[in-house]
Write an enzyme that holds these catalytic residues in place. Structure first.
Site, PDB file in Angstrom:
ATOM      1  N   ARG A  97      45.124  60.799  50.460  1.00  0.00           N
ATOM      2  CA  ARG A  97      46.348  60.953  50.892  1.00  0.00           C
ATOM      3  C   ARG A  97      46.808  59.348  50.962  1.00  0.00           C
ATOM      4  O   ARG A  97      46.053  58.452  50.575  1.00  0.00           O
ATOM      5  CB  ARG A  97      46.736  61.396  52.266  1.00  0.00           C
ATOM      6  CG  ARG A  97      45.920  61.010  53.260  1.00  0.00           C
ATOM      7  CD  ARG A  97      46.291  60.902  54.572  1.00  0.00           C
ATOM      8  NE  ARG A  97      47.341  59.927  54.746  1.00  0.00           N
ATOM      9  CZ  ARG A  97      47.091  58.614  54.844  1.00  0.00           C
ATOM     10  NH1 ARG A  97      45.917  58.075  54.775  1.00  0.00           N
ATOM     11  NH2 ARG A  97      48.172  57.789  54.791  1.00  0.00           N
ATOM     12  N   GLY A  98      48.174  59.069  50.971  1.00  0.00           N
ATOM     13  CA  GLY A  98      48.513  57.620  50.683  1.00  0.00           C
ATOM     14  C   GLY A  98      49.128  57.499  49.357  1.00  0.00           C
ATOM     15  O   GLY A  98      47.974  57.635  48.610  1.00  0.00           O
ATOM     16  N   ALA A  99      50.231  56.964  49.289  1.00  0.00           N
ATOM     17  CA  ALA A  99      50.914  56.889  47.681  1.00  0.00           C
ATOM     18  C   ALA A  99      49.771  56.312  46.840  1.00  0.00           C
ATOM     19  O   ALA A  99      49.853  56.803  45.768  1.00  0.00           O
ATOM     20  CB  ALA A  99      52.262  56.186  47.765  1.00  0.00           C
TER      21      ALA A  99
ATOM     22  N   ARG B  21      52.174  66.351  44.653  1.00  0.00           N
ATOM     23  CA  ARG B  21      52.676  66.002  45.737  1.00  0.00           C
ATOM     24  C   ARG B  21      53.969  65.397  45.095  1.00  0.00           C
ATOM     25  O   ARG B  21      54.024  64.601  44.264  1.00  0.00           O
ATOM     26  CB  ARG B  21      52.178  65.214  46.762  1.00  0.00           C
ATOM     27  CG  ARG B  21      50.945  65.888  47.452  1.00  0.00           C
ATOM     28  CD  ARG B  21      50.474  65.160  48.618  1.00  0.00           C
ATOM     29  NE  ARG B  21      51.438  64.871  49.738  1.00  0.00           N
ATOM     30  CZ  ARG B  21      51.224  64.058  50.624  1.00  0.00           C
ATOM     31  NH1 ARG B  21      50.309  63.394  50.958  1.00  0.00           N
ATOM     32  NH2 ARG B  21      52.257  64.315  51.502  1.00  0.00           N
TER      33      ARG B  21
ATOM     34  N   GLN C  84      48.303  60.927  61.173  1.00  0.00           N
ATOM     35  CA  GLN C  84      47.802  59.861  60.401  1.00  0.00           C
ATOM     36  C   GLN C  84      47.658  58.365  61.092  1.00  0.00           C
ATOM     37  O   GLN C  84      46.725  57.629  61.013  1.00  0.00           O
ATOM     38  CB  GLN C  84      48.706  59.350  59.062  1.00  0.00           C
ATOM     39  CG  GLN C  84      48.643  60.370  58.003  1.00  0.00           C
ATOM     40  CD  GLN C  84      49.841  61.272  58.098  1.00  0.00           C
ATOM     41  OE1 GLN C  84      50.204  61.699  59.203  1.00  0.00           O
ATOM     42  NE2 GLN C  84      50.089  62.045  57.035  1.00  0.00           N
TER      43      GLN C  84
ATOM     44  N   ASP D 267      56.292  55.245  50.018  1.00  0.00           N
ATOM     45  CA  ASP D 267      55.908  56.316  49.164  1.00  0.00           C
ATOM     46  C   ASP D 267      56.793  56.143  47.702  1.00  0.00           C
ATOM     47  O   ASP D 267      56.466  56.592  46.812  1.00  0.00           O
ATOM     48  CB  ASP D 267      55.865  57.787  49.706  1.00  0.00           C
ATOM     49  CG  ASP D 267      54.767  57.892  50.559  1.00  0.00           C
ATOM     50  OD1 ASP D 267      54.831  57.702  51.836  1.00  0.00           O
ATOM     51  OD2 ASP D 267      53.662  58.539  50.089  1.00  0.00           O
TER      52      ASP D 267
ATOM     53  N   ASN E 276      59.278  57.012  53.355  1.00  0.00           N
ATOM     54  CA  ASN E 276      57.920  56.567  53.681  1.00  0.00           C
ATOM     55  C   ASN E 276      57.835  57.802  54.625  1.00  0.00           C
ATOM     56  O   ASN E 276      59.037  58.532  55.053  1.00  0.00           O
ATOM     57  CB  ASN E 276      57.862  55.282  54.376  1.00  0.00           C
ATOM     58  CG  ASN E 276      56.381  55.004  54.869  1.00  0.00           C
ATOM     59  OD1 ASN E 276      55.413  55.139  53.963  1.00  0.00           O
ATOM     60  ND2 ASN E 276      56.067  54.820  56.207  1.00  0.00           N
ATOM     61  N   LYS E 277      56.793  57.751  55.253  1.00  0.00           N
ATOM     62  CA  LYS E 277      56.353  58.982  56.299  1.00  0.00           C
ATOM     63  C   LYS E 277      57.503  59.397  57.101  1.00  0.00           C
ATOM     64  O   LYS E 277      57.889  58.281  58.121  1.00  0.00           O
ATOM     65  CB  LYS E 277      55.156  58.701  56.992  1.00  0.00           C
ATOM     66  CG  LYS E 277      54.411  59.999  57.953  1.00  0.00           C
ATOM     67  CD  LYS E 277      54.477  61.067  57.301  1.00  0.00           C
ATOM     68  CE  LYS E 277      53.490  61.163  56.205  1.00  0.00           C
ATOM     69  NZ  LYS E 277      53.557  62.525  55.470  1.00  0.00           N
TER      70      LYS E 277
HETATM   71  O1  MRU Z   1      51.767  62.067  53.742  1.00  0.00           O
HETATM   72  P1  MRU Z   1      50.914  60.805  53.552  1.00  0.00           P
HETATM   73  O2  MRU Z   1      49.766  60.717  54.511  1.00  0.00           O
HETATM   74  O3  MRU Z   1      50.342  60.807  52.032  1.00  0.00           O
HETATM   75  O4  MRU Z   1      51.816  59.727  53.633  1.00  0.00           O
HETATM   76  C1  MRU Z   1      51.482  58.516  53.629  1.00  0.00           C
HETATM   77  C2  MRU Z   1      52.616  57.415  53.899  1.00  0.00           C
HETATM   78  O5  MRU Z   1      53.578  57.604  54.271  1.00  0.00           O
HETATM   79  C3  MRU Z   1      52.001  56.091  53.795  1.00  0.00           C
HETATM   80  O6  MRU Z   1      52.971  55.429  54.719  1.00  0.00           O
HETATM   81  C4  MRU Z   1      52.529  55.734  52.421  1.00  0.00           C
HETATM   82  O7  MRU Z   1      51.951  56.409  51.591  1.00  0.00           O
HETATM   83  C5  MRU Z   1      52.185  54.211  51.963  1.00  0.00           C
HETATM   84  S1  MRU Z   1      50.225  54.236  51.893  1.00  0.00           S
HETATM   85  C6  MRU Z   1      49.845  52.718  51.181  1.00  0.00           C
END
Ligand code: MRU
Length: 347
Positions: free
Chosen positions: A63-65, A100, A210, A250, A260-261
């Site tokens: 996970r994480g962009a 995603r 997270q 993201d 973002n999240k």
């Molecule tokens: O749903 P996730 O855990 O993939 O979401 C992650 C986030 O929102 C992070 O803040 C974002 O991807 C930046 S990661 C460097």
């Protein structure tokens, strides 16, 4: 499929989030750190096929962009194992691209793989795919380092108000979300290395927690931190206990609006209301210049079950949009820009 390769109760040694494994002559694979098991268990999982990669991204084992983008690139390389034709390549890209919707790094990495592979001869296509995925991973590592350095300059300027600089972050935009030191957490690691006393408020980040991943990796790195419930952020900001907010992204639209999240927007509102600088740290691959504003960013709606609420009506948007006017600056590998200055990074 998905047989754990290594399981440990302890976080040492530091396992990479993703690594190529060419140990077998017949089948290359990648090893990932299964983030659905963290922080309770450190489990490495082997991805042998494109379908393993699809599962890993959808289930949030990765996970994480930025890490999603890198993993998808390896998914293309794995997907070409038995068939390197143009038709199959298009199918592989199409399958991976719907895993995603919000993190644009996924689409960015797949577009780059497609562009390079379409130009390559069939005889070398497999090898080219592995090399390109490796290049994307290496560039992410370099971007993390540059973001860390640029963010460190901001932290140095903000430091001095008190002995300890109190930062706040949301979700996990650290090493677990990338190939190396992360985006939002990279400046914090750089500050620690520079001898700056930092403390990080880590919000839980319901519903997937997270924040626990962030707390785990900050502990691993020796960064002082405190976990808070998401709803405590406004109070702490109002009480003057936060000097700077840094989050990841993201997708950043051309006008600087940032996805973002979910929960990021509320922190930005509170930070603006109390004059606390609010920074977004992300590589250029997260900026989507084809998206004019935040309204054009698709927001992922995830399963109701993630809220653990039983049989009640549930809405579970996984991301929110922070409007550009609430963002003090965007930190990328190129430097720091205000949302209005973003166009200078368009290539
Ligand atoms: O749903 P996730 O855990 O993939 O979401 C992650 C986030 O929102 C992070 O803040 C974002 O991807 C930046 S990661 C460097």
């Amino acid at each position: 499929m998905h047989t754990p390769v290594h399981t440990s109760l302890y976080p040492m040694p530091l396992y990479p989030t993703i690594v190529e494994d060419h140990a077998s002559n017949t089948s290359n694979s990648v090893l990932i750190l299964d983030q659905t098991r963290l922080p309770h268990l450190v489990v490495q999982v082997r991805l042998n096929t494109m379908h393993d990669v699809v599962h890993a991204i959808c289930s949030m084992q990765v996970r994480g962009a930025p890490l999603i983008g890198v993993t998808a690139a390896y998914g293309v390389a794995l997907g070409l194992r038995h068939d390197v034709s143009d038709k199959h390549l298009a199918q592989v890209i199409a399958t991976l691209s719907v895993t995603r919707p919000t993190a644009v790094n996924l689409r960015w990495a797949l577009a780059r793989m497609q562009h390079v592979l379409q130009k390559s001869a069939l005889a070398t296509r497999r090898e080219v795919a592995w090399n390109e995925a490796g290049a994307i991973a290496a560039e992410d590592r370099a971007a993390n380092a540059a973001i860390g350095e640029h963010g460190l300059q901001l932290i140095k300027r903000c430091w001095g108000k008190r002995g300890v600089l109190h930062l706040m972050t949301h979700c996990n935009a650290g090493r677990l979300a990338t190939v190396a030191n992360g985006t939002a957490l990279a400046p914090i690691y750089a500050a620690l290395a520079a001898g700056i006393a930092v403390h990080v408020w880590v919000s839980e980040t319901r519903p997937r927690n997270q924040g626990l991943l962030t707390a785990w990796e900050l502990a691993e790195a020796g960064v002082p931190h405190t976990l808070i419930a998401d709803n405590a952020a406004g109070l702490l900001i109002m009480q003057g206990k936060v000097d700077m907010v840094i989050v990841g992204a993201d997708r950043i639209a051309a006008n600087g609006d940032t996805a973002n999240k979910v929960g990021t927007y509320l922190k930005a509102l509170a930070a603006a209301a109390h004059g606390v600088p609010f920074y977004v740290a992300a590589p250029l691959s997260t900026i989507d210049f084809s998206c004019p504003s935040g309204q054009d960013i698709p927001i992922e709606e995830r399963a109701a079950a993630e809220l653990g609420a039983g049989d009640v009506p549930v809405a579970n948007p996984a991301f929110d949009i922070t409007p550009a006017h609430l963002i003090t600056g965007i930190i990328s590998e190129r430097g720091v820009a205000t949302p209005e200055e973003l166009a200078q990074w368009k290539t």
